[in-house]
Scaffold this active site. Sequence first.
Site, PDB file in Angstrom:
ATOM      1  N   THR A 140     -13.777 -21.166  -7.488  1.00  0.00           N
ATOM      2  CA  THR A 140     -12.796 -21.381  -8.170  1.00  0.00           C
ATOM      3  C   THR A 140     -11.887 -20.676  -6.979  1.00  0.00           C
ATOM      4  OG1 THR A 140     -12.284 -20.139 -10.134  1.00  0.00           O
ATOM      5  CG2 THR A 140     -14.070 -19.347  -9.103  1.00  0.00           C
ATOM      6  N   ASP A 141     -10.058 -20.822  -7.798  1.00  0.00           N
ATOM      7  CA  ASP A 141      -9.652 -20.164  -7.092  1.00  0.00           C
ATOM      8  C   ASP A 141      -9.523 -18.833  -7.367  1.00  0.00           C
ATOM      9  OD1 ASP A 141      -8.519 -20.061  -9.847  1.00  0.00           O
ATOM     10  OD2 ASP A 141      -7.115 -21.598  -9.185  1.00  0.00           O
ATOM     11  N   GLU A 142     -10.199 -17.587  -8.552  1.00  0.00           N
ATOM     12  CA  GLU A 142     -10.244 -16.802  -8.533  1.00  0.00           C
ATOM     13  C   GLU A 142     -11.028 -15.698  -7.880  1.00  0.00           C
ATOM     14  OE1 GLU A 142     -11.569 -15.782 -13.212  1.00  0.00           O
ATOM     15  OE2 GLU A 142     -10.640 -17.950 -13.851  1.00  0.00           O
ATOM     16  N   TYR A 189     -17.520 -12.664 -13.767  1.00  0.00           N
ATOM     17  CA  TYR A 189     -17.623 -14.094 -13.374  1.00  0.00           C
ATOM     18  C   TYR A 189     -16.956 -14.195 -11.253  1.00  0.00           C
ATOM     19  CZ  TYR A 189     -15.353 -19.253 -13.270  1.00  0.00           C
ATOM     20  OH  TYR A 189     -15.647 -20.724 -12.755  1.00  0.00           O
ATOM     21  N   LYS A 193     -19.265 -15.913  -8.716  1.00  0.00           N
ATOM     22  CA  LYS A 193     -18.549 -17.336  -7.713  1.00  0.00           C
ATOM     23  C   LYS A 193     -18.596 -16.926  -6.444  1.00  0.00           C
ATOM     24  CE  LYS A 193     -17.972 -20.820  -9.523  1.00  0.00           C
ATOM     25  NZ  LYS A 193     -19.279 -22.101  -9.223  1.00  0.00           N
TER      26      LYS A 193
HETATM   27  P1  NAD Z   1     -18.952 -25.541 -18.611  1.00  0.00           P
HETATM   28  O1  NAD Z   1     -19.140 -23.647 -18.963  1.00  0.00           O
HETATM   29  O2  NAD Z   1     -18.142 -26.552 -19.456  1.00  0.00           O
HETATM   30  O3  NAD Z   1     -20.000 -26.484 -18.450  1.00  0.00           O
HETATM   31  C1  NAD Z   1     -21.148 -25.521 -17.222  1.00  0.00           C
HETATM   32  C2  NAD Z   1     -22.684 -26.448 -17.354  1.00  0.00           C
HETATM   33  O4  NAD Z   1     -23.256 -25.827 -16.155  1.00  0.00           O
HETATM   34  C3  NAD Z   1     -23.296 -26.898 -18.861  1.00  0.00           C
HETATM   35  O5  NAD Z   1     -23.163 -28.312 -18.910  1.00  0.00           O
HETATM   36  C4  NAD Z   1     -23.904 -25.586 -18.660  1.00  0.00           C
HETATM   37  O6  NAD Z   1     -25.435 -26.359 -20.175  1.00  0.00           O
HETATM   38  C5  NAD Z   1     -24.891 -25.911 -17.030  1.00  0.00           C
HETATM   39  N1  NAD Z   1     -25.952 -24.112 -16.853  1.00  0.00           N
HETATM   40  C6  NAD Z   1     -25.329 -23.445 -16.946  1.00  0.00           C
HETATM   41  N2  NAD Z   1     -26.148 -23.015 -16.836  1.00  0.00           N
HETATM   42  C7  NAD Z   1     -27.103 -23.659 -16.003  1.00  0.00           C
HETATM   43  C8  NAD Z   1     -28.134 -23.123 -15.307  1.00  0.00           C
HETATM   44  N3  NAD Z   1     -29.097 -22.087 -15.007  1.00  0.00           N
HETATM   45  N4  NAD Z   1     -28.653 -24.411 -15.656  1.00  0.00           N
HETATM   46  C9  NAD Z   1     -28.466 -25.535 -15.653  1.00  0.00           C
HETATM   47  N5  NAD Z   1     -27.594 -25.664 -15.709  1.00  0.00           N
HETATM   48  C10 NAD Z   1     -26.671 -25.084 -16.213  1.00  0.00           C
HETATM   49  O7  NAD Z   1     -17.852 -25.239 -17.148  1.00  0.00           O
HETATM   50  P2  NAD Z   1     -16.726 -26.257 -16.585  1.00  0.00           P
HETATM   51  O8  NAD Z   1     -15.388 -25.457 -16.765  1.00  0.00           O
HETATM   52  O9  NAD Z   1     -17.123 -27.798 -16.091  1.00  0.00           O
HETATM   53  O10 NAD Z   1     -16.890 -25.446 -14.902  1.00  0.00           O
HETATM   54  C11 NAD Z   1     -17.933 -26.380 -13.922  1.00  0.00           C
HETATM   55  C12 NAD Z   1     -17.928 -25.542 -12.184  1.00  0.00           C
HETATM   56  O11 NAD Z   1     -16.774 -25.569 -11.687  1.00  0.00           O
HETATM   57  C13 NAD Z   1     -18.063 -23.603 -12.321  1.00  0.00           C
HETATM   58  O12 NAD Z   1     -19.292 -23.996 -11.218  1.00  0.00           O
HETATM   59  C14 NAD Z   1     -16.807 -23.317 -12.978  1.00  0.00           C
HETATM   60  O13 NAD Z   1     -17.444 -21.870 -11.878  1.00  0.00           O
HETATM   61  C15 NAD Z   1     -15.840 -24.385 -11.606  1.00  0.00           C
HETATM   62  N6  NAD Z   1     -14.724 -24.454 -11.819  1.00  0.00           N
HETATM   63  C16 NAD Z   1     -14.618 -24.038 -13.021  1.00  0.00           C
HETATM   64  C17 NAD Z   1     -12.486 -24.417 -13.664  1.00  0.00           C
HETATM   65  C18 NAD Z   1     -12.456 -24.296 -14.703  1.00  0.00           C
HETATM   66  O14 NAD Z   1     -11.239 -24.477 -14.784  1.00  0.00           O
HETATM   67  N7  NAD Z   1     -12.457 -24.826 -16.018  1.00  0.00           N
HETATM   68  C19 NAD Z   1     -12.275 -24.439 -12.675  1.00  0.00           C
HETATM   69  C20 NAD Z   1     -12.109 -24.541 -11.059  1.00  0.00           C
HETATM   70  C21 NAD Z   1     -14.053 -24.694 -10.861  1.00  0.00           C
HETATM   71  O1  DAU Z   2      -8.549 -20.969 -12.538  1.00  0.00           O
HETATM   72  C1  DAU Z   2      -9.948 -21.182 -12.350  1.00  0.00           C
HETATM   73  C2  DAU Z   2     -10.899 -21.108 -14.177  1.00  0.00           C
HETATM   74  O2  DAU Z   2      -9.902 -21.067 -14.905  1.00  0.00           O
HETATM   75  C3  DAU Z   2     -12.464 -21.559 -13.913  1.00  0.00           C
HETATM   76  O3  DAU Z   2     -13.092 -20.560 -12.870  1.00  0.00           O
HETATM   77  C4  DAU Z   2     -12.945 -20.660 -15.386  1.00  0.00           C
HETATM   78  O4  DAU Z   2     -14.457 -21.322 -15.351  1.00  0.00           O
HETATM   79  C5  DAU Z   2     -11.704 -21.251 -16.302  1.00  0.00           C
HETATM   80  O5  DAU Z   2     -11.875 -20.534 -17.763  1.00  0.00           O
HETATM   81  C6  DAU Z   2     -10.635 -20.776 -15.888  1.00  0.00           C
HETATM   82  O6  DAU Z   2     -10.715 -18.934 -16.433  1.00  0.00           O
HETATM   83  P1  DAU Z   2      -9.361 -18.254 -17.197  1.00  0.00           P
HETATM   84  O7  DAU Z   2      -9.960 -17.487 -17.488  1.00  0.00           O
HETATM   85  O8  DAU Z   2      -8.001 -18.737 -16.272  1.00  0.00           O
HETATM   86  O9  DAU Z   2      -9.395 -19.472 -18.873  1.00  0.00           O
HETATM   87  P2  DAU Z   2      -9.153 -19.328 -19.823  1.00  0.00           P
HETATM   88  O10 DAU Z   2      -8.985 -20.492 -20.488  1.00  0.00           O
HETATM   89  O11 DAU Z   2     -10.108 -18.932 -21.351  1.00  0.00           O
HETATM   90  O12 DAU Z   2      -7.522 -18.391 -20.538  1.00  0.00           O
HETATM   91  C7  DAU Z   2      -6.347 -19.150 -19.306  1.00  0.00           C
HETATM   92  C8  DAU Z   2      -5.372 -18.078 -19.750  1.00  0.00           C
HETATM   93  O13 DAU Z   2      -5.272 -17.884 -20.969  1.00  0.00           O
HETATM   94  C9  DAU Z   2      -5.404 -16.474 -18.921  1.00  0.00           C
HETATM   95  O14 DAU Z   2      -4.514 -15.758 -18.364  1.00  0.00           O
HETATM   96  C10 DAU Z   2      -6.613 -16.280 -20.321  1.00  0.00           C
HETATM   97  C11 DAU Z   2      -5.308 -16.226 -21.679  1.00  0.00           C
HETATM   98  N1  DAU Z   2      -5.925 -16.756 -22.880  1.00  0.00           N
HETATM   99  C12 DAU Z   2      -7.450 -17.037 -23.363  1.00  0.00           C
HETATM  100  C13 DAU Z   2      -8.260 -17.238 -24.456  1.00  0.00           C
HETATM  101  C14 DAU Z   2      -9.633 -18.671 -24.081  1.00  0.00           C
HETATM  102  C15 DAU Z   2      -5.940 -15.878 -24.204  1.00  0.00           C
HETATM  103  O15 DAU Z   2      -4.155 -15.148 -23.770  1.00  0.00           O
HETATM  104  N2  DAU Z   2      -6.115 -15.975 -25.046  1.00  0.00           N
HETATM  105  C16 DAU Z   2      -7.561 -16.623 -25.162  1.00  0.00           C
HETATM  106  O16 DAU Z   2      -7.587 -16.814 -26.333  1.00  0.00           O
END
Ligand code: NAD
Ligand code: DAU
Length: 383
Positions: A140-142, A189, A193
């Site tokens: 992630t970019d975080e 988180y 990562k």
């Molecule tokens: P998500 O939470 O939707 O899915 C995670 C999946 O991993 C689920 O299916 C869960 O069952 C599985 N999982 C969790 N713990 C596990 C374990 N111990 N063993 C096997 N499986 C397990 O997550 P996502 O948003 O699809 O993110 C996927 C990946 O991409 C993550 O590594 C996250 O850090 C990264 N990522 C997400 C975002 C985003 O915006 N969602 C952005 C950048 C990177």
């Molecule tokens: O940047 C990549 C990341 O983006 C991934 O690595 C994470 O897995 C993914 O969850 C996401 O993280 P964020 O914290 O940015 O996403 P989230 O959807 O939780 O929140 C987006 C923004 O909105 C953040 O600034 C928090 C705010 N927010 C979120 C929720 C859930 C609110 O204001 N209210 C809310 O109820």
Amino acid sequence: MIDFKDMKSIMITGGAGFIGSHVVRLFVNKYPDYRIINVDKLTYAGNLENLRDIENCPNYRFVKADICDFDTIYALMQEEQVTGVIHLAAESHVDRSIKDPFTFARTNVMGTLSMLQAAKLYWETRENKYEGCRFYHISTDEVYGALELTHPEGIDSPFTTTASSALHHHAYGEKFFTEDLKYMPHSPYSASKASSDHFVRAFHDTYGMPTIVTNCSNNYGPYQFPEKLIPLFINNIRHRKPLPVYGKGENVRDWLYVEDHARAIDLIFHKGQVAETYNIGGFNEWKNIDIIKVVIATVDRILGREEGADMDLITYVTDRAGHDMRYAIDSRKLQRELGWEPSLQFEEGIERTVRWYLDHQEWMDRITSGEYERYYEDMYKNR
Ligand code: NAD
Ligand code: DAU
């Protein structure tokens, strides 16, 4: 017994989650001669409904397993003669990590280490060792921390792509995340990562394992668990429930349509340079409050409600602890070296996304009932 001679066998972890399900679908459909093994523990975030359309494909296998269970992962790699790993399984929600950091360390750090060690030990038994193998870690970019909001009103973004938004092309500061930036994670988180990224690179530097890491910005699109901003808010607007905006809603995120991320993963898995890092982003910065207004307007229009009818659902709540102010990715390295850029304008991506959630109310209802609903209520009661 399957004949693996001409077949790539790829283990995708976390394939029942949001991004993972798009990656699995893309690989299963695009590469009928690959064997795709989806390993997922099916935590609250994993949902096999996300993969109904491909679950009977002959080149696909699902295995319910925990990535922390080294013995099972190792045995599966051996059985399936896995040569490629695309590792997405993780705990992914920042708010949960604030409440329960241990689970994040276990899955994201120890789970990644278990995957690395299993791949290393299995690949070392192969005649050609690491040849033809690849361990691709999705991050992630975080991990880079937070950028400042030096231009709260927005300036023209210095980047353009063919998909650049027609309506909105702002940046909220001069700085962007580049691949050479120092890691500065703030939340449990992102700290977990960051730690997993370091382990992946350590396996390359120490053992010569062919690894790649990518760091992506916020994804949006179908099948995202409705604890994340966009699906949560679409569902709340539909049911006319309050929209909890953290702090002042000024935080900035860089949004990428999930299928564009999956396309980038496909490209990098096949063409990326071993030991390299690529940042993936949407060239698409939005303040939370602005994106929320777009989501409200889109839902209201599609549902035939009066324009702006639901703006009063916006409810400012206590800010997220340690809330990172701005994320903005510079993904020109990926653009320059591998020719990737987002394909979808934000206007089209958000329209598709809102329509998908409104058309898949049953998917949403099954998730937002029972255990998850109780967790969600608890979380907000205690804010
Ligand atoms: P998500 O939470 O939707 O899915 C995670 C999946 O991993 C689920 O299916 C869960 O069952 C599985 N999982 C969790 N713990 C596990 C374990 N111990 N063993 C096997 N499986 C397990 O997550 P996502 O948003 O699809 O993110 C996927 C990946 O991409 C993550 O590594 C996250 O850090 C990264 N990522 C997400 C975002 C985003 O915006 N969602 C952005 C950048 C990177
Ligand atoms: O940047 C990549 C990341 O983006 C991934 O690595 C994470 O897995 C993914 O969850 C996401 O993280 P964020 O914290 O940015 O996403 P989230 O959807 O939780 O929140 C987006 C923004 O909105 C953040 O600034 C928090 C705010 N927010 C979120 C929720 C859930 C609110 O204001 N209210 C809310 O109820």
